[in-house]
Design a protein around this motif. Structure first.
Motif, short mmCIF file in Angstrom:
data_model
loop_
_atom_site.label_atom_id
_atom_site.label_comp_id
_atom_site.label_asym_id
_atom_site.label_seq_id
_atom_site.Cartn_x
_atom_site.Cartn_y
_atom_site.Cartn_z
N SER A 94 -8.63 -1.18 -2.35
CA SER A 94 -8.06 -1.10 -1.01
C SER A 94 -9.08 -1.47 0.04
O SER A 94 -8.77 -2.14 1.03
CB SER A 94 -7.49 0.31 -0.75
OG SER A 94 -8.52 1.27 -0.73
N HIS A 95 -10.35 -1.08 -0.17
CA HIS A 95 -11.41 -1.44 0.77
C HIS A 95 -11.63 -2.96 0.80
O HIS A 95 -11.78 -3.55 1.86
CB HIS A 95 -12.72 -0.74 0.41
CG HIS A 95 -12.82 0.65 0.96
ND1 HIS A 95 -12.12 1.70 0.43
CD2 HIS A 95 -13.53 1.15 2.00
CE1 HIS A 95 -12.39 2.80 1.12
NE2 HIS A 95 -13.24 2.50 2.08
N PHE A 96 -11.66 -3.57 -0.39
CA PHE A 96 -11.92 -5.00 -0.46
C PHE A 96 -10.80 -5.79 0.23
O PHE A 96 -11.04 -6.86 0.79
CB PHE A 96 -12.06 -5.45 -1.91
CG PHE A 96 -13.41 -5.13 -2.50
CD1 PHE A 96 -14.25 -4.18 -1.92
CD2 PHE A 96 -13.86 -5.76 -3.65
CE1 PHE A 96 -15.50 -3.88 -2.45
CE2 PHE A 96 -15.10 -5.47 -4.20
CZ PHE A 96 -15.92 -4.53 -3.60
N LEU A 97 -9.57 -5.28 0.16
CA LEU A 97 -8.46 -5.93 0.86
C LEU A 97 -8.72 -5.97 2.36
O LEU A 97 -8.42 -6.97 3.03
CB LEU A 97 -7.15 -5.20 0.58
CG LEU A 97 -6.57 -5.38 -0.83
CD1 LEU A 97 -5.38 -4.44 -1.04
CD2 LEU A 97 -6.12 -6.82 -1.05
N TYR A 98 -9.31 -4.90 2.89
CA TYR A 98 -9.63 -4.86 4.32
C TYR A 98 -10.76 -5.84 4.67
O TYR A 98 -10.92 -6.20 5.84
CB TYR A 98 -10.01 -3.45 4.76
CG TYR A 98 -8.83 -2.54 4.92
CD1 TYR A 98 -7.99 -2.63 6.03
CD2 TYR A 98 -8.52 -1.58 3.95
CE1 TYR A 98 -6.90 -1.79 6.19
CE2 TYR A 98 -7.43 -0.75 4.09
CZ TYR A 98 -6.62 -0.85 5.20
OH TYR A 98 -5.52 -0.03 5.34
N ALA A 99 -11.51 -6.25 3.65
CA ALA A 99 -12.55 -7.26 3.88
C ALA A 99 -12.02 -8.67 3.61
O ALA A 99 -12.79 -9.63 3.56
CB ALA A 99 -13.76 -6.98 2.98
N GLY A 100 -10.70 -8.77 3.43
CA GLY A 100 -10.07 -10.07 3.25
C GLY A 100 -10.13 -10.62 1.84
O GLY A 100 -9.94 -11.81 1.62
N LYS A 101 -10.43 -9.75 0.83
CA LYS A 101 -10.52 -10.20 -0.55
C LYS A 101 -9.37 -9.66 -1.38
O LYS A 101 -9.07 -8.47 -1.35
CB LYS A 101 -11.85 -9.75 -1.18
CG LYS A 101 -13.09 -10.24 -0.48
CD LYS A 101 -13.14 -11.75 -0.36
CE LYS A 101 -13.11 -12.47 -1.69
NZ LYS A 101 -13.23 -13.96 -1.51
N GLN A 102 -8.72 -10.55 -2.12
CA GLN A 102 -7.66 -10.13 -3.04
C GLN A 102 -8.28 -9.34 -4.18
O GLN A 102 -9.24 -9.81 -4.82
CB GLN A 102 -6.93 -11.36 -3.59
CG GLN A 102 -5.75 -11.06 -4.48
CD GLN A 102 -4.56 -10.50 -3.71
OE1 GLN A 102 -4.51 -10.63 -2.49
NE2 GLN A 102 -3.62 -9.89 -4.40
N ALA A 103 -7.79 -8.13 -4.43
CA ALA A 103 -8.36 -7.26 -5.46
C ALA A 103 -7.25 -6.58 -6.24
O ALA A 103 -6.23 -6.18 -5.65
CB ALA A 103 -9.29 -6.23 -4.83
N VAL A 104 -7.45 -6.43 -7.56
CA VAL A 104 -6.38 -5.93 -8.44
C VAL A 104 -6.93 -4.90 -9.42
O VAL A 104 -8.03 -5.09 -9.97
CB VAL A 104 -5.73 -7.09 -9.23
CG1 VAL A 104 -4.69 -6.57 -10.22
CG2 VAL A 104 -5.11 -8.11 -8.30
N ILE A 105 -6.17 -3.84 -9.65
CA ILE A 105 -6.46 -2.88 -10.72
C ILE A 105 -5.14 -2.39 -11.29
O ILE A 105 -4.20 -2.11 -10.54
CB ILE A 105 -7.33 -1.69 -10.23
CG1 ILE A 105 -7.59 -0.68 -11.36
CG2 ILE A 105 -6.68 -0.99 -9.05
CD1 ILE A 105 -8.49 -1.15 -12.43
#
Length: 292
Positions: free
Chosen positions: A154-165
């Protein structure tokens, strides 16, 4: 540290009577006891009088004991001391709430400092560049580490990075098979020896996916096959607060990577989050009342 420093300064400059000296020594030596006792009880414990207790408080600029006690304990709570902590079994059945507040703060500070000491800036630059260039960041973690990975996502999404778990181990395994060029994988493992994560890591290697392993030992099985191994602070016994130390270390490292990504994509990250806030506020304002 202001009040503690002032008390020590009064002692150093001999501005206290012998009875006042006894009170100050008690306050500095047993701060956890102070939250439980009144000025009368403090006077009894130091063989002085309530008037003497109040006089010391007034010398420090307080109206009386009650105001001093509140401010002093606030300062003590914010000043954890590692020298007061037994490295084995740091939390015991004898601890007061005050000591537990201090000890947990000190343990988490220790975990952050130890993790920080293990950081290589050149490696950190390489890792952050890998993440910055990635089209998607895939996390792999189980049990308690799964929650840490979700938080990082969720933090990485706020940095504009697509992230998945994914929650299940099977879904994570399939995610590894589905990974393509542009993906970067992050594996969290306390021991670095989880067999399922090791199998996932080998699938990722076969697909030539950069692999970042977060674990304690660079000699672990996962660390040995990683693209980059990032050190995490850990102790093994549960009673040594190993869970707190490890989770704090992971959280600090992810916060650090998020901050770097946010900094490197600052304008886009700010714009994205402003758009999100505007859309969210719009929907909150115009949200239709739910039908009964």
């Amino acid at each position: 540290m202001k009040i503690i420093n002032e008390l020590n300064e009064l002692k150093r400059m001999n501005k206290l009577t012998s009875t006042e000296q006894g009170i100050v020594n008690y306050i500095l030596t047993y701060p956890e006891e102070l939250e439980k006792i009144s000025s009368r009880q403090l006077a009894e414990l130091t063989y002085t009088s309530p008037a003497t207790v109040v006089r010391i408080c007034q010398k420090l600029g307080f109206s009386g004991y009650s105001e001093f006690k509140i401010k002093y304990l606030q300062e003590v709570y914010q000043t954890p001391r590692m020298d007061q902590i037994n490295r084995t079994n740091p939390i015991t059945s004898e601890d007061s709430l005050h000591r537990i507040v201090n000890k947990v703060a000190a343990l988490e500070i220790t975990a952050i400092e130890q993790t920080k000491k293990g950081i290589d800036l050149d490696q950190l630059n390489r890792v952050s560049e890998l993440l910055n260039q990635a089209t998607c960041i895939d996390f792999y973690a189980f049990d308690n580490n799964l929650h840490l990975a979700k938080n990082a996502c969720s933090h990485f999404l706020y940095a504009g990075k697509q992230a998945v778990i994914h929650d299940s181990s099977n879904a994570q395994f399939m995610q590894a098979f589905a990974s393509v060029e542009g993906h970067v994988a992050i594996i969290i493992s306390r021991t670095g020896e989880n067999p399922m994560l090791y199998r996932i890591a080998n699938v990722l290697r076969e697909r030539k996916i950069p692999l970042l392993v977060l674990t304690e030992s660079r000699h672990s099985s996962l660390a040995k096959i990683s693209t980059e191994h990032l050190y995490l602070y850990n102790v093994h016994r549960f009673t040594d607060m190993g869970t707190i130390l490890f989770q704090t270390s992971v959280q600090y490292l992810f916060d650090l990577l998020f901050a770097i990504l946010f900094s490197r994509n600052f304008e886009n990250s700010v714009k994205q989050n402003e758009m999100y806030e505007e859309i969210n506020e719009y929907h909150q304002f115009y949200k239709e009342p739910q039908k009964l």
